[in-house]
Design an enzyme around this catalytic site. Structure first.
Site, PDB file in Angstrom:
ATOM      1  N   CYS A  25      -4.611   2.131  -8.722  1.00 45.15           N
ATOM      2  CA  CYS A  25      -4.736   3.317  -7.883  1.00 45.15           C
ATOM      3  C   CYS A  25      -5.762   4.281  -8.455  1.00 45.15           C
ATOM      4  O   CYS A  25      -5.787   4.533  -9.665  1.00 45.15           O
ATOM      5  CB  CYS A  25      -3.388   4.021  -7.764  1.00 45.15           C
ATOM      6  SG  CYS A  25      -2.167   3.127  -6.793  1.00 45.15           S
ATOM      7  N   ALA A  57      -3.556  -0.450  -4.614  1.00 44.67           N
ATOM      8  CA  ALA A  57      -2.455  -0.355  -3.662  1.00 44.67           C
ATOM      9  C   ALA A  57      -2.868   0.516  -2.482  1.00 44.67           C
ATOM     10  O   ALA A  57      -3.275   1.667  -2.655  1.00 44.67           O
ATOM     11  CB  ALA A  57      -1.222   0.235  -4.340  1.00 44.67           C
ATOM     12  N   TYR A 184       8.384   0.485  -5.431  1.00 44.30           N
ATOM     13  CA  TYR A 184       7.973   0.880  -4.093  1.00 44.30           C
ATOM     14  C   TYR A 184       8.877   0.215  -3.059  1.00 44.30           C
ATOM     15  O   TYR A 184       9.795  -0.529  -3.399  1.00 44.30           O
ATOM     16  CB  TYR A 184       6.490   0.605  -3.899  1.00 44.30           C
ATOM     17  CG  TYR A 184       5.642   1.369  -4.896  1.00 44.30           C
ATOM     18  CD1 TYR A 184       5.756   2.764  -4.990  1.00 44.30           C
ATOM     19  CD2 TYR A 184       4.783   0.722  -5.769  1.00 44.30           C
ATOM     20  CE1 TYR A 184       5.019   3.481  -5.915  1.00 44.30           C
ATOM     21  CE2 TYR A 184       4.036   1.435  -6.712  1.00 44.30           C
ATOM     22  CZ  TYR A 184       4.161   2.817  -6.779  1.00 44.30           C
ATOM     23  OH  TYR A 184       3.434   3.529  -7.703  1.00 44.30           O
ATOM     24  N   GLY A 325      -6.306  -4.651 -16.013  1.00 45.25           N
ATOM     25  CA  GLY A 325      -6.542  -3.370 -15.386  1.00 45.25           C
ATOM     26  C   GLY A 325      -7.302  -2.451 -16.309  1.00 45.25           C
ATOM     27  O   GLY A 325      -8.525  -2.371 -16.294  1.00 45.25           O
TER      28      GLY A 325
END
Length: 371
Positions: A25, A57, A184, A325
């Site tokens: 994100c 996302a 989520y 990441g």
């Protein structure tokens, strides 16, 4: 020969190597629309040397965002803005690079501040929005109390997943990943920590998994078969009463039966006080277990930062791919340097070829952290 730099078949998709840029994100969109930040970000990732770049996302509806800055695919404006960024990334990508996108719904973790603003629930003067979840249980003290969704909410959100996936297909993504982890909405429904329903969507594992699997069925049916479809799932809630690796195996097996092509194994995020045991490669065992017991292609993620570590994960069969990441944010040419370290060949842009180790003797001095 380096196994990290061999091609992989992920359903209908061939990727040139096993390195994946994990979705991260950026909290920098305007009502879901990618802007100039995303343009430079995706162009940089496209040149990292990873065989697959997965966009952050991306919310399937406006109320499904985590923050006001989250990317979305719920409007024509969102679609046009992301198409612009993807086209720019493809224009500079290394040969064979593929692009995917992760789509999801924040559920009870939505309507929150950006991390650098504090990361808590939005205050009344910050334009918060109502959130939904499996049960009316807030993520933590001080967070918004969600509405326990009803069947109308489920129908609307399910169709939003399908619509977002179709937008991704129109834009030209090679892969779609359903976000079923990190607390989520889809994970929230599956975990007994957050799902306390007493109807047909609560209680047993079969009941808790039913609606997320229904969403996956609908997305698979809607997407063209040349687009790979998978999911990020949780290998461990890190709570005694939460999901365990056995649940990940069961979910991955069900996703494989539906026709999904891979599972990315992450963990945590369901509760702020979960006891996560973090160490290099701490989630690799989840990917190994799911791959061994279901035969589904898996992706390992989590503190895999050294080329030799990534190579070992692939070489010993623990996972089909490795996702990085923060390591790639730290070193946007991670793939180039991994190829050097492992003796593999990577096609560099001719404009930058003179910076390669074989062309510039100073390369060894420039990489004090190599290995």
């Amino acid at each position: 020969m380096s196994q990290l730099f061999t091609p992989a078949e992920i359903g209908p998709l061939t990727v040139p190597n096993r390195i994946v840029v994990a979705p991260m994100c950026q909290y920098s969109a305007a009502d879901g629309c990618a802007g100039d930040w995303h343009l430079q970000h995706l162009m940089t990732l496209a040149m990292s040397g990873a065989g697959l770049v997965v966009v952050e996302a991306t919310a399937v509806e406006r109320a499904g965002r985590i923050t006001h800055g989250c990317l979305g695919l719920y409007s024509d404006a969102n679609e046009a803005a992301l198409a612009r960024a993807l086209a720019a990334a493809r224009a500079v990508a290394l040969p064979g690079t593929r692009f995917g996108i992760q789509i999801g719904h924040a559920g009870r973790k939505g309507s929150s501040e950006r991390p650098w603003e504090g990361g808590r629930a939005l205050k009344p003067d910050a334009d918060p929005w109502p959130v939904v979840a499996a049960s009316a249980i807030a993520f933590d003290e001080g967070w918004h109390r969600p509405k326990a969704f009803d069947e109308a909410d489920m129908a609307r959100i399910g169709e939003a997943f399908v619509a977002a996936a179709l937008r991704a297909a129109r834009i030209g993504f090679d892969m779609v990943e359903l976000h079923m982890a990190h607390g989520y909405l889809l994970h929230n429904v599956m975990s007994p920590v957050s799902n306390r329903r007493d109807d047909r969507f609560g209680g047993s594992r079969a009941n808790r998994f039913a609606w997320p699997l229904e969403v996956a069925v609908k997305v698979r049916a809607a997407l063209p078969r040349h687009i790979a479809l998978g999911a990020r799932i949780t290998g461990q809630d890190w709570l005694d009463d939460g999901l365990q690796v056995e649940d990940a195996v069961a979910l991955a097996g069900a996703l494989k039966e539906i026709g999904l092509d891979f599972a990315c194994l992450s963990s945590g995020g369901i509760h702020p006080h979960a006891r996560v045991v973090v160490a290099p490669g701490y989630q690799v065992p989840f990917a190994r277990e799911v791959k061994a017991r279901t035969g589904l292609a898996t992706r390992a993620v989590g503190l895999i930062a050294r080329p030799e570590h990534a190579e070992a994960v692939i070489a010993d069969g623990s996972a089909t791919q490795v996702a990085l990441g923060r390591a790639i944010l730290d070193d946007p040419r991670w793939g180039w340097h991994a190829a050097e370290a492992l003796g593999a060949t990577l096609a560099l842009p001719p404009q930058y070829a003179r910076a390669g180790a074989r062309a510039w003797p100073g390369a060894a001095l420039a990489r004090p952290r190599a290995g």
